[in-house]
Design a protein around this motif. Structure first.
Motif, PDB file in Angstrom:
ATOM      1  N   SER A 101       0.836  -1.201   0.000  1.00  0.00           N
ATOM      2  CA  SER A 101       0.000   0.000   0.000  1.00  0.00           C
ATOM      3  C   SER A 101       0.869   1.247   0.000  1.00  0.00           C
ATOM      4  O   SER A 101       1.936   1.283   0.633  1.00  0.00           O
ATOM      5  CB  SER A 101      -0.916   0.016   1.226  1.00  0.00           C
ATOM      6  OG  SER A 101      -1.665   1.201   1.273  1.00  0.00           O
ATOM      7  N   ARG A 294      -7.523  -2.483  -8.252  1.00  0.00           N
ATOM      8  CA  ARG A 294      -6.691  -3.658  -8.022  1.00  0.00           C
ATOM      9  C   ARG A 294      -5.805  -3.939  -9.223  1.00  0.00           C
ATOM     10  O   ARG A 294      -4.699  -4.455  -9.069  1.00  0.00           O
ATOM     11  CB  ARG A 294      -7.573  -4.872  -7.729  1.00  0.00           C
ATOM     12  CG  ARG A 294      -8.543  -4.738  -6.571  1.00  0.00           C
ATOM     13  CD  ARG A 294      -7.883  -4.555  -5.208  1.00  0.00           C
ATOM     14  NE  ARG A 294      -7.348  -3.236  -4.970  1.00  0.00           N
ATOM     15  CZ  ARG A 294      -8.100  -2.144  -4.662  1.00  0.00           C
ATOM     16  NH1 ARG A 294      -9.407  -2.218  -4.592  1.00  0.00           N
ATOM     17  NH2 ARG A 294      -7.510  -0.986  -4.416  1.00  0.00           N
ATOM     18  N   GLU A 297      -2.673  -1.925  -8.868  1.00  0.00           N
ATOM     19  CA  GLU A 297      -1.773  -2.491  -7.869  1.00  0.00           C
ATOM     20  C   GLU A 297      -1.097  -3.764  -8.386  1.00  0.00           C
ATOM     21  O   GLU A 297       0.108  -3.963  -8.176  1.00  0.00           O
ATOM     22  CB  GLU A 297      -2.557  -2.785  -6.590  1.00  0.00           C
ATOM     23  CG  GLU A 297      -3.070  -1.521  -5.905  1.00  0.00           C
ATOM     24  CD  GLU A 297      -4.151  -1.809  -4.882  1.00  0.00           C
ATOM     25  OE1 GLU A 297      -4.537  -2.996  -4.757  1.00  0.00           O
ATOM     26  OE2 GLU A 297      -4.620  -0.875  -4.223  1.00  0.00           O
ATOM     27  N   THR A 300       1.564  -2.735 -10.777  1.00  0.00           N
ATOM     28  CA  THR A 300       2.685  -2.066 -10.114  1.00  0.00           C
ATOM     29  C   THR A 300       3.572  -3.058  -9.375  1.00  0.00           C
ATOM     30  O   THR A 300       4.809  -3.015  -9.489  1.00  0.00           O
ATOM     31  CB  THR A 300       2.169  -0.995  -9.130  1.00  0.00           C
ATOM     32  OG1 THR A 300       1.423  -0.019  -9.848  1.00  0.00           O
ATOM     33  CG2 THR A 300       3.327  -0.331  -8.404  1.00  0.00           C
TER      34      THR A 300
END
Length: 340
Positions: A101, A294, A297, A300
């Motif tokens: 996060s 999502r 993420e 990434t």
């Protein structure tokens, strides 16, 4: 009062929700980088117009405020609070897996005070700070205020109600030139909602029989459906126009399309695919942001641009539709019937 289901309105709502969902896909590619998709935030104003029209038709002669509010809560609350729970679980996930996060849990626009505002559906009010547990749900909060305002007028005659909504519509038009950002989803949330809602309400009071096209003019009707659909496409493509605001543009589009009793309208807006999208549109609208983020993420932390964004978008659309269908059929509809 009851009206029959107007299928092409469901189809239009499905198309609108689908475009908003593609717009929020965070990995930019040739599809969601097109001007039409980038400006699909305008479709939220179309939701408000549709709500104003349908509710005015459904409850035109009703004075039962309790039944009205009960049915509105039953319609929006189940998926609203389910997706809010998703947002809370994501904050808890940040605590357990902080390495995945980029922000801290329950801080900033996601603090506990912000959560309370979303639970109470107050977060669309401009004098509060914005929240982001589920960013698209600002429109649901706004509609909730429109519902309560509508309920407060139900003891009045329909004629007086019409005058009040028409006054709101005129005031919104007069304020339109002072709007600098048509996509403002916080400071202008209530304004956009009441503008669209009043526009839909006014359309519901018009006498369509005097305007309808007869059976000998079907070809002309098909031509106008194409023409008006192209116009609204171009309106969205160019990002709207402050001096011809979205509530007015979508209201006029709805008025004209409803008047075109022709074959092509059914082909475009009542085929089984867009009707399916219409059936799951509320869930798709409220759940899509969680799925879309999502993907950012996953790319990434794991994929790191190894798969084309177009392919990821296609898989996103597949999972979004599948999950929306499951939630709608297994949770939203049963809960709606239970609450009613």
């Amino acid at each position: 009062n009851k009206i029959g289901r107007i299928e092409y309105l469901d189809g239009l709502r499905g198309i609108a929700a689908f475009c908003v969902a593609i717009m929020h896909f965070p990995l930019m590619n040739t599809i969601n980088n097109s001007p039409f998709i980038l400006n699909s935030f305008l479709f939220v104003d179309f939701f408000f117009v549709l709500s104003g029209y349908i509710i005015a038709k459904l409850y035109e002669g009703s004075t039962d405020r309790y039944r009205f509010i009960k049915h509105r809560i039953a319609r929006i609350a189940p998926v609203f609070y389910l997706t809010l729970l998703f947002g809370v679980l994501l904050e808890l996930f940040k605590i357990l897996f902080s390495e995945f996060s980029t922000t801290k849990a329950f801080e900033g626009s996601n603090d506990l005070y912000a959560l309370l505002r979303e639970i109470l559906m107050l977060h669309s009010l401009p004098f509060f700070e914005n929240t982001s547990f589920n960013p698209p749900n600002w429109s649901i909060s706004s509609e909730f205020f429109a519902y309560f305002f509508y309920a407060s007028l139900m003891m009045l005659s329909f004629k007086l109600r019409k005058y009040i909504w028409f006054s709101i519509f005129i005031l919104c038009i007069l304020y339109a030139p002072f709007v600098n950002d048509l996509g403002n989803a916080h400071e202008l949330a209530i304004y956009r909602c009441f503008f669209g809602f009043s526009s839909g309400f006014i359309i519901s009071t018009l006498n369509f029989d005097k305007l309808s096209i007869n059976n000998t003019q079907k070809f002309k009707g098909n031509f106008f459906v194409i023409f008006f659909t192209c116009l609204i496409f171009l309106y969205i493509y160019f990002g709207g126009f402050i001096y011809f605001p979205p509530a007015l543009a979508f209201g006029l589009f709805l008025l004209l399309i409803m008047n075109m009793d022709c074959f092509l309208r059914g082909i475009l807006f009542e085929n089984k695919y867009v009707l399916f999208l219409g059936d799951i549109s509320l869930t798709m609208y409220l759940v899509h942001f969680f799925i879309a983020m999502r993907y950012e993420e996953i790319n990434t932390f794991f994929l790191q641009d190894s798969i084309s964004y177009e392919l990821l978008l296609i898989s996103y659309i597949f999972f979004l539709i599948l999950i929306s269908y499951i939630i709608t059929s297994r949770f939203e509809r049963p809960m709606r019937n239970l609450l009613r």
